[in-house]
Enzyme design. Structure first.
Site, short mmCIF file in Angstrom:
data_model
loop_
_atom_site.label_atom_id
_atom_site.label_comp_id
_atom_site.label_asym_id
_atom_site.label_seq_id
_atom_site.Cartn_x
_atom_site.Cartn_y
_atom_site.Cartn_z
N ASP A 68 0.86 -1.18 0.00
CA ASP A 68 0.00 0.00 0.00
C ASP A 68 0.89 1.23 0.00
O ASP A 68 2.11 1.12 0.14
CB ASP A 68 -0.93 0.02 1.22
CG ASP A 68 -0.19 -0.32 2.50
OD1 ASP A 68 0.97 0.14 2.66
OD2 ASP A 68 -0.75 -1.02 3.35
N ASP A 70 1.66 4.95 1.62
CA ASP A 70 1.41 5.90 2.70
C ASP A 70 2.03 7.24 2.32
O ASP A 70 3.10 7.29 1.71
CB ASP A 70 2.05 5.40 4.01
CG ASP A 70 1.47 4.07 4.46
OD1 ASP A 70 0.26 3.88 4.30
OD2 ASP A 70 2.23 3.22 4.96
N ASP A 151 10.44 3.74 12.81
CA ASP A 151 11.14 2.64 13.50
C ASP A 151 12.46 2.24 12.84
O ASP A 151 13.52 2.39 13.42
CB ASP A 151 10.21 1.44 13.71
CG ASP A 151 9.56 0.94 12.42
OD1 ASP A 151 9.70 1.58 11.36
OD2 ASP A 151 8.91 -0.12 12.48
P1 ATP Z 1 4.08 -2.85 5.13
O1 ATP Z 1 2.89 -1.93 4.95
O2 ATP Z 1 4.74 -3.30 3.90
O3 ATP Z 1 3.83 -3.96 6.12
P2 ATP Z 1 5.23 -0.47 6.31
O4 ATP Z 1 6.67 -0.16 6.58
O5 ATP Z 1 4.47 0.42 5.41
O6 ATP Z 1 5.22 -1.97 5.83
P3 ATP Z 1 3.22 0.16 8.24
O7 ATP Z 1 2.83 -0.64 9.43
O8 ATP Z 1 2.26 0.36 7.13
O9 ATP Z 1 4.55 -0.54 7.71
O10 ATP Z 1 3.75 1.57 8.78
C1 ATP Z 1 4.06 2.66 7.93
C2 ATP Z 1 5.29 3.38 8.43
O11 ATP Z 1 5.03 3.95 9.72
C3 ATP Z 1 6.51 2.50 8.67
O12 ATP Z 1 7.26 2.33 7.51
C4 ATP Z 1 7.27 3.24 9.74
O13 ATP Z 1 8.02 4.28 9.18
C5 ATP Z 1 6.17 3.83 10.57
N1 ATP Z 1 5.81 2.97 11.71
C6 ATP Z 1 4.86 2.02 11.75
N2 ATP Z 1 4.79 1.43 12.96
C7 ATP Z 1 5.73 2.03 13.71
C8 ATP Z 1 6.16 1.88 15.06
N3 ATP Z 1 5.61 0.98 15.86
N4 ATP Z 1 7.16 2.70 15.49
C9 ATP Z 1 7.70 3.62 14.67
N5 ATP Z 1 7.35 3.79 13.40
C10 ATP Z 1 6.38 3.03 12.91
MG MG Z 2 2.33 0.34 4.87
#
Ligand code: ATP
Ligand code: MG
Length: 446
Positions: A68, A70, A151
């Site tokens: 997705d 963001d 993170d």
């Molecule tokens: P995917 O959607 O492919 O699982 P993602 O990296 O986009 O991976 P998300 O959970 O959608 O993960 O989170 C979006 C972004 O928000 C992350 O890339 C990170 O930068 C931040 N993020 C998410 N959860 C946390 C957390 N617990 N602590 C710090 N930053 C976070």
């Molecule tokens: Mg994501």
């Protein structure tokens, strides 16, 4: 002089970003969804900053198709709402805007967040719990505040729609090239702030085939227990991501390696610890392998089935215990299921439809050997029969002495395929809408 000191201090606190211009990275707009581009462009045209962030930038740099997209911006939620009719403000702890495009299965949601203030908010110490965990996180900031609360370095890259550059404050680009998972900031502090980051480090290491670098890895084992403070519903969400993303086997092994599995499934860990190398481990690994295989082939998987496999051994132990105390098998299964599930939901709260699925799969097991009279004909019309049979197959694969039973049921189904088909038809029409099935992401665009 005073202002020099000020400037020096600011530059120490906020290191300068490295800007990687379009010709020096591989992110092309052709690989960004139309919906995400619309959001980025409209924000930008309205005079706001607009960046693609997080997993989508990481995946695009790695040549993978993002799950997705963001977006991060300096526009506040209300301002975003005004720009997009198809949007909704969500979230209490930190307000985000969801912008919806398309309908039904084709629907795409772009999540837009306003830059957040620095993760440790000096001006508002009440935003942290006594142990340093963030309990409030609702202060807006700029891009160079926002980056430090992310993170992993590989998740902290920003793609700027204005000039198509990638902005890197944290050395994330280097980590992507080196295949390295590294926590932004001090790992111990970041885990204390939010223990779920330990699970995320493992999840992304497995998914991307990256190594967790030593400083990020070192504190995990010691701090795994912090997961006990996390609300059970949030942990369940993480469990689904860990086991339904196509890398269940490796996730399981890595979680165990870091002592995290014990925090998620304490009953299962207790059995595994005493029976290492025996049946339980094998059944679970087979179940997880099947899950990964099904996802790789774009077949649906149900969380309830994985749950049934994850909790089967503690379940069995209790059944044996109750039967030794004189309970009937049927009753023992029922009681054991109640106990195992209620203990588990204290750690990972799960929707009832999933626990119910697991319960039914388990309760079919003692019924499968009873094949007298019309029983088998009734059993194959049971809505969970197929899952129960698949579970029996797993038990056989794991070395339980049920080969003959498997063969019998395989033959019986073939001989009664019409009955099966009609049962399936009724099952489909009555299929509860809530049996959500995980799907693999779409095929990468060429
Ligand atoms: P995917 O959607 O492919 O699982 P993602 O990296 O986009 O991976 P998300 O959970 O959608 O993960 O989170 C979006 C972004 O928000 C992350 O890339 C990170 O930068 C931040 N993020 C998410 N959860 C946390 C957390 N617990 N602590 C710090 N930053 C976070
Ligand atoms: Mg994501």
């Amino acid at each position: 002089m005073n202002s020099d000191i000020q400037t020096a201090k600011v530059s120490v606190l906020k290191p300068k970003a490295r800007v990687i211009s379009r010709e020096h990275h591989c992110i092309s707009r052709a690989n960004i969804s139309d919906a995400a581009l619309k959001v980025l462009n409209r924000l930008s045209n309205a005079g706001f900053q607009a960046y693609l962030v997080g997993g989508s930038v990481r995946d695009l740099l790695l040549g993978r198709e993002p799950k997705d997209f963001d977006v991060a911006t300096n526009a506040h939620p209300e301002q975003i709402r005004e720009l997009f009719r198809n949007s909704r403000i969500i979230g209490r702890r930190f307000r985000l805007v969801h912008i919806h495009y398309g309908r039904g299965r084709e629907q795409e949601v772009i999540e837009v967040s306003t830059f957040r203030g620095s993760h440790v908010n000096d001006a508002d110490p009440a935003g942290e719990s006594l142990e340093g965990r963030i309990i409030r996180d609702n202060v807006y900031g700029t891009i160079d505040d926002d980056v430090w609360r992310r993170d992993l370095s590989v998740n902290a890259l920003f793609y700027n729609i204005k000039d198509f550059s990638v902005v890197d404050y944290v050395g994330g680009m280097e980590d992507i090239l080196a295949g390295r998972i590294r926590m932004v900031g001090d790992p111990t502090e970041r885990y204390i702030e939010d223990p779920v980051r330990m699970l995320r480090a493992v999840r992304f290491a497995v998914k991307l085939g990256f190594r967790i670098e030593p400083a990020t890895e070192a504190p995990i084992q010691k701090q795994a227990h912090l997961l006990r403070e996390i609300p059970a519903a949030r942990l369940f969400e993480e469990v689904l991501k860990l086991f339904l993303s196509g890398y269940a086997v490796q996730s399981f092994e890595q979680l165990r390696h870091y002592g995290l599995f014990a925090e998620l499934f304490p009953q299962t860990e207790a059995v595994l610890a005493t029976q290492e190398g025996g049946f339980p481990h094998t059944l679970l690994i087979h179940a997880l392998e099947n899950t990964d295989k099904r996802l790789a082939e774009n077949m649906p998987v149900t969380p309830g089935f994985i749950l049934a496999a994850l909790l089967w051994e503690p379940m069995q132990e209790l059944v044996r215990e109750y039967m030794a105390k004189g309970q009937h098998e049927h009753e023992a299964f029922k009681l054991a299921a109640d106990v195992v599930i209620s203990r588990q939901i204290a750690t990972t709260a799960m929707p009832r439809r999933f626990s119910q699925f697991a319960r039914e799969v388990w309760q079919l097991q003692p019924r499968l050997p009873r094949r007298g009279g019309k029983r088998p004909h009734r059993l194959i019309t049971h809505p969970r029969f197929r899952a129960g049979y698949d579970f029996l197959l797993l038990r056989a694969q794991a070395g339980e002495n049920v080969e003959e039973l498997v063969q019998w049921w395989t033959d019986f189904q073939e001989e009664n395929s019409e009955l099966m088909a009609s049962a399936r038809k009724t099952k489909t029409t009555h299929r509860p809408r809530h049996v959500r099935q995980a799907r693999r992401p779409r095929k990468p665009k060429s």
